[in-house]
Design an enzyme around this catalytic site. Structure first.
Site, mmCIF file in Angstrom:
data_model
loop_
_atom_site.group_PDB
_atom_site.id
_atom_site.type_symbol
_atom_site.label_atom_id
_atom_site.label_comp_id
_atom_site.label_asym_id
_atom_site.label_seq_id
_atom_site.Cartn_x
_atom_site.Cartn_y
_atom_site.Cartn_z
ATOM 1 C CE LYS A 1 -4.399 -1.662 1.629
ATOM 2 N NZ LYS A 1 -5.563 -1.404 2.474
ATOM 3 C CE LYS B 1 -8.242 -10.274 -2.988
ATOM 4 N NZ LYS B 1 -8.158 -10.339 -1.527
ATOM 5 C CE LYS C 1 -14.167 -3.273 -1.408
ATOM 6 N NZ LYS C 1 -14.093 -2.690 -0.077
#
Length: 335
Positions: free
Chosen positions: A117, A201, A204
């Site tokens: 991140k 995967k 969103k």
């Protein structure tokens, strides 16, 4: 001991940082629904975690409420489980601070998700992003959770949670239940990959490769029509050489309940022009009742407010007991 007299307890949550996806449903919420009869379950909308990345305030509020409506529409029953919004139980933040004082800087700097991140959000690497696993530890330990349903990517955080709990228990005596990561047996569809990039995967953050629970039928049809496949025409499962087709087969089996062999036989010799729309239609039919019920619930804000207020009350009853015990042990004067 209390633990032996009660049902085993489960805690899990999803961030309202975007719309819920088919991957969220197949990989998490569907399993939560199955677990609510057998366990004492606390299911959370983790809005405090969501703000580690800058959010639009009005959108965050809207998504949190929509997520609650979608939880209910998917089959989570407030009579069988505790449904609540994380920021409505202030014990999460309070225990998070205390546990941060029992967590080593080196432990947090080794967290894989922080490294990822920090790469994605280089302009906004906050202390919250760094200490996120401590708040997650507080989420879990507040409810004396026995099991934490997580994806493989969160296993490291549950291991850190156990380390912190053991360290605290070692200093102050038995305080926290040591939780275990609960990774449900991988049925077809437990890991749904992106339609646009089947190596990743479904997420969103990848709108084109992602099917959302509230997508309209025409959007779902378009997304499956564009789904990445390969230059062959054979519909068969081969994750190595045919990741796109294998992902579509996995989704089809998860949605219809068919075995992989049955699905392959059904589309033998038919090509992708028949196969891809068929998967899309199966997904449309799966999501139709969820979308319609969630839409209906969003029209009844008073009902949703009643659910999250009662959920917060029930969550705080349990969380408050744990926090009081911790505060006493570390030496705080009782309020």
């Amino acid at each position: 001991m209390e633990n032996q007299e009660r049902k085993k307890r489960i805690f899990s949550g999803i961030q309202p940082s975007g719309e819920l996806t088919l991957g969220s449903y197949m990989g998490a919420i569907k399993n939560w629904v199955a677990l609510q009869d057998e366990y004492e379950c606390f299911y959370c909308i983790v809005d405090m975690h969501a703000i580690t990345v800058r959010q639009n305030p009005a959108e965050l509020r809207r998504r949190a409420l929509e997520q609650l409506a979608q939880y209910l529409a998917c089959g989570l029953d407030p009579e069988k489980c505790v449904l609540f919004i994380q920021s409505h139980a202030p014990q999460h933040a309070e225990l998070g601070w205390i546990l941060g004082c029992y967590t080593q800087f080196g432990e947090l700097s080794r967290m894989t998700q922080f490294k990822q991140k920090a790469q994605q959000h280089q302009e906004n690497i906050t202390a919250g992003l760094f200490t996120y696993p401590v708040l997650m530890t507080a989420d879990i330990l507040l409810y004396q959770s026995d099991l934490v349903p997580v994806g493989e990517d969160q296993r490291q955080h549950v291991e850190l949670c156990r380390d912190i709990a053991q360290r605290f228990n070692g200093v102050y005596g038995p305080t926290f239940t040591l939780p275990e990561a609960f990774i449900p047996r991988t049925e077809q569809g437990a890991r749904v990959m992106s339609l646009g990039n089947p190596e990743n995967k479904m997420s969103k953050s990848d709108p084109d490769g992602c099917v959302y629970l509230m997508d309209k039928p025409e959007d779902i049809r378009r997304k499956f029509k564009r789904a990445v496949t390969d230059s062959e025409t054979a519909v068969r499962y081969d994750k190595e050489n045919k990741p796109g087709v294998s992902n579509l087969l996995t989704i089809y089996c998860a949605v219809t309940g068919k075995t992989m062999a049955e699905a392959e036989a059904e589309f033998a010799g038919q090509g992708y022009g028949v196969f891809k729309p068929a998967v899309g239609e199966a997904v449309i039919e799966l999501l139709r009742p969820i979308r319609e019920e969630a839409g209906r619930l969003m029209g009844d804000k008073a009902y949703l407010e009643g659910i999250y207020r009662e959920g917060a009350r029930r969550a705080q009853l349990v969380a408050g007991k744990t926090l009081s015990k911790v505060q006493r042990k570390v030496g705080f004067i009782a309020r």
